[in-house]
Design a protein around this motif. Structure first.
Motif, mmCIF file in Angstrom:
data_model
loop_
_atom_site.group_PDB
_atom_site.id
_atom_site.type_symbol
_atom_site.label_atom_id
_atom_site.label_comp_id
_atom_site.label_asym_id
_atom_site.label_seq_id
_atom_site.Cartn_x
_atom_site.Cartn_y
_atom_site.Cartn_z
ATOM 1 N N LYS A 34 0.846 -1.192 0.000
ATOM 2 C CA LYS A 34 0.000 0.000 0.000
ATOM 3 C C LYS A 34 0.878 1.237 0.000
ATOM 4 C CE LYS A 34 -3.686 -2.375 0.176
ATOM 5 N NZ LYS A 34 -4.504 -2.565 -0.970
ATOM 6 N N PHE A 35 0.368 2.291 -0.604
ATOM 7 C CA PHE A 35 1.080 3.547 -0.691
ATOM 8 C C PHE A 35 0.220 4.634 -0.085
ATOM 9 C CE2 PHE A 35 2.351 0.720 -4.048
ATOM 10 C CZ PHE A 35 3.735 0.729 -3.933
ATOM 11 N N LYS A 36 0.827 5.710 0.347
ATOM 12 C CA LYS A 36 0.106 6.776 1.029
ATOM 13 C C LYS A 36 -0.578 7.707 0.029
ATOM 14 C CE LYS A 36 0.292 9.445 5.065
ATOM 15 N NZ LYS A 36 0.811 9.482 6.360
ATOM 16 N N ILE A 37 -1.849 7.981 0.292
ATOM 17 C CA ILE A 37 -2.647 8.846 -0.565
ATOM 18 C C ILE A 37 -2.538 10.280 -0.051
ATOM 19 C CG2 ILE A 37 -4.991 9.390 -1.316
ATOM 20 C CD1 ILE A 37 -5.602 6.380 -0.967
ATOM 21 N N SER A 38 -2.257 11.197 -0.965
ATOM 22 C CA SER A 38 -2.190 12.611 -0.624
ATOM 23 C C SER A 38 -3.598 13.201 -0.534
ATOM 24 C CB SER A 38 -1.371 13.352 -1.673
ATOM 25 O OG SER A 38 -1.421 14.729 -1.465
ATOM 26 N N VAL B 265 -7.160 9.083 -7.098
ATOM 27 C CA VAL B 265 -6.331 9.439 -5.946
ATOM 28 C C VAL B 265 -4.993 9.998 -6.405
ATOM 29 C CG1 VAL B 265 -7.416 7.708 -4.459
ATOM 30 C CG2 VAL B 265 -5.336 7.120 -5.671
ATOM 31 N N GLN B 266 -4.466 10.902 -5.594
ATOM 32 C CA GLN B 266 -3.137 11.462 -5.819
ATOM 33 C C GLN B 266 -2.226 10.848 -4.767
ATOM 34 O OE1 GLN B 266 -2.704 15.698 -5.141
ATOM 35 N NE2 GLN B 266 -1.165 15.791 -6.762
ATOM 36 N N TRP B 267 -1.151 10.221 -5.232
ATOM 37 C CA TRP B 267 -0.234 9.517 -4.338
ATOM 38 C C TRP B 267 0.862 10.436 -3.825
ATOM 39 C CZ3 TRP B 267 -2.194 5.016 -3.122
ATOM 40 C CH2 TRP B 267 -2.990 4.347 -4.039
ATOM 41 N N TYR C 28 4.975 10.948 -5.570
ATOM 42 C CA TYR C 28 5.000 10.675 -7.010
ATOM 43 C C TYR C 28 4.720 11.929 -7.839
ATOM 44 C CZ TYR C 28 5.139 5.729 -5.961
ATOM 45 O OH TYR C 28 5.520 4.503 -5.512
ATOM 46 N N GLU D 96 2.867 8.139 -12.427
ATOM 47 C CA GLU D 96 2.220 7.399 -11.351
ATOM 48 C C GLU D 96 1.610 8.305 -10.282
ATOM 49 O OE1 GLU D 96 5.557 6.717 -12.139
ATOM 50 O OE2 GLU D 96 5.056 5.095 -13.522
ATOM 51 N N GLU D 97 1.571 9.605 -10.535
ATOM 52 C CA GLU D 97 1.081 10.565 -9.531
ATOM 53 C C GLU D 97 -0.390 10.330 -9.172
ATOM 54 O OE1 GLU D 97 0.759 15.380 -8.805
ATOM 55 O OE2 GLU D 97 1.546 14.649 -10.690
ATOM 56 N N THR D 98 -1.204 9.955 -10.155
ATOM 57 C CA THR D 98 -2.621 9.709 -9.897
ATOM 58 C C THR D 98 -3.046 8.385 -10.528
ATOM 59 O OG1 THR D 98 -3.337 10.876 -11.890
ATOM 60 C CG2 THR D 98 -3.218 12.169 -9.849
#
Length: 75
Positions: A7-11, A31-33, A36, A41-43
């Motif tokens: 899992k990665f953190k969502i901004s 979602v915006q990560w 990134y 891969e930013e969204t």
């Protein structure tokens, strides 16, 4: 790792839509990560059911954009 998946953190959550191409019309969130920014891969579009761990962000999104698709009750 959550549910044996990385899992990665969502901004923040930027948008919502319903994917009408699939059976059952699934609710998706854009979602915006974090970490990134400025990359391809930013969204990305994520199934609403995959955001149960980020309910605060989902609720914040719907508070800011009450007219957007997908009430949080669908999660």
């Amino acid at each position: 790792m959550v549910d044996d998946e990385p899992k990665f953190k969502i901004s923040e959550i930027l948008d919502s839509k319903v994917d009408s191409r699939c059976h059952g019309c699934k609710l998706l969130y854009l979602v915006q990560w974090m970490g990134y920014k400025g990359t391809d891969e930013e969204t990305s579009w994520i199934l609403a059911t995959k955001l149960r761990h980020a309910m605060e962000l989902v609720l914040d999104f719907h508070s800011a954009y009450p007219g957007k698709l997908g009430p949080p009750s669908q999660l």
